[in-house]
Design an enzyme around this catalytic site. Structure first.
Site, PDB file in Angstrom:
ATOM      1  N   VAL A  60      -9.000   1.685 -14.230  1.00  0.00           N
ATOM      2  CA  VAL A  60     -10.167   1.656 -13.350  1.00  0.00           C
ATOM      3  C   VAL A  60     -11.268   2.273 -14.212  1.00  0.00           C
ATOM      4  CG1 VAL A  60     -11.216   2.489 -11.219  1.00  0.00           C
ATOM      5  CG2 VAL A  60      -8.819   1.775 -11.234  1.00  0.00           C
ATOM      6  N   PRO A  61     -12.118   1.443 -14.812  1.00  0.00           N
ATOM      7  CA  PRO A  61     -12.938   1.845 -15.955  1.00  0.00           C
ATOM      8  C   PRO A  61     -14.132   2.756 -15.655  1.00  0.00           C
ATOM      9  CG  PRO A  61     -13.433  -0.399 -15.350  1.00  0.00           C
ATOM     10  CD  PRO A  61     -12.296   0.045 -14.468  1.00  0.00           C
ATOM     11  N   CYS A  62     -13.844   3.979 -15.261  1.00  0.00           N
ATOM     12  CA  CYS A  62     -14.921   4.936 -15.004  1.00  0.00           C
ATOM     13  C   CYS A  62     -15.621   5.345 -16.307  1.00  0.00           C
ATOM     14  CB  CYS A  62     -14.418   6.145 -14.237  1.00  0.00           C
ATOM     15  SG  CYS A  62     -12.990   6.962 -14.935  1.00  0.00           S
ATOM     16  N   HIS A  63     -15.003   5.049 -17.447  1.00  0.00           N
ATOM     17  CA  HIS A  63     -15.657   5.342 -18.731  1.00  0.00           C
ATOM     18  C   HIS A  63     -16.896   4.470 -18.939  1.00  0.00           C
ATOM     19  CE1 HIS A  63     -12.777   2.096 -19.641  1.00  0.00           C
ATOM     20  NE2 HIS A  63     -13.654   1.713 -20.548  1.00  0.00           N
TER      21      HIS A  63
END
Length: 178
Positions: free
Chosen positions: A140-143
């Site tokens: 879940v690409p919170c980066h």
């Protein structure tokens, strides 16, 4: 049947080149991707909060498909994850996490962009808190979320990891365009 009955959590450690991450899954899907180099206690503390009373069982085989997808991503060979996820959070958190999954590979969005995309433009701080609670780093690409001014902002895995993931994605796109 009891509603909050403990369920088993299975875990493994992904060791791939410079990456060392704990992973955990339920019978429903991947539930946790840890910070690089962090001790098992980080996973155990998360499990105690999110799945109280659930046993943690090491199971390399059960986690192998998830580890394979993450390894492909870290090698620049995968842009999206296909295996099921078991995300648990408030309705607001789930909405924010879905919005994160909608950010295209190698692109970034600001916290206010995410707030706008979920039609809660005045909820930028709440969006930040939901992003900070994301249990599935990388998948879940919170980066891909940065400050409105373009600066890198806090990240559970640390700013070094965030920088490396963004660089990895930009390099993968560069390679695929040649």
């Amino acid at each position: 049947m009891k509603i909050n009955q403990p369920q088993p959590l299975y875990w493994s450690r992904l060791n791939d080149n410079q990456w060392s991450l704990y992973l955990a899954t339920t019978d429903n899907g991947l539930a946790y991707v840890g910070s690089p180099g962090r001790p098992f206690e980080e996973l155990a503390a998360w499990a105690g909060r999110r799945f109280p009373g659930s046993p943690l069982t090491q199971d390399e085989q059960r986690l192998a498909p998830y580890a394979a997808e993450l390894t492909e991503y870290l090698a620049g060979q995968r842009e999206r994850f296909a295996l099921p996820l078991d995300l648990r959070g408030t309705a607001f958190q789930l909405t924010v996490w879905k919005a994160l999954c909608d950010i295209p590979f190698s692109q970034t969005r600001s916290y206010s962009d995410i707030a706008e995309s979920i039609q809660k433009p005045s909820s930028v701080r709440a969006v930040g808190a939901a992003i900070g609670a994301n249990p599935l780093l990388i998948t879940v690409p919170c980066h891909r979320v940065i400050g409105k001014n373009g600066a890198l902002t806090g990240y559970r895995g640390g700013l070094e990891m965030k920088t490396r993931l963004l660089e990895l994605e930009h390099a993968a796109i560069g390679c695929s365009n040649q």
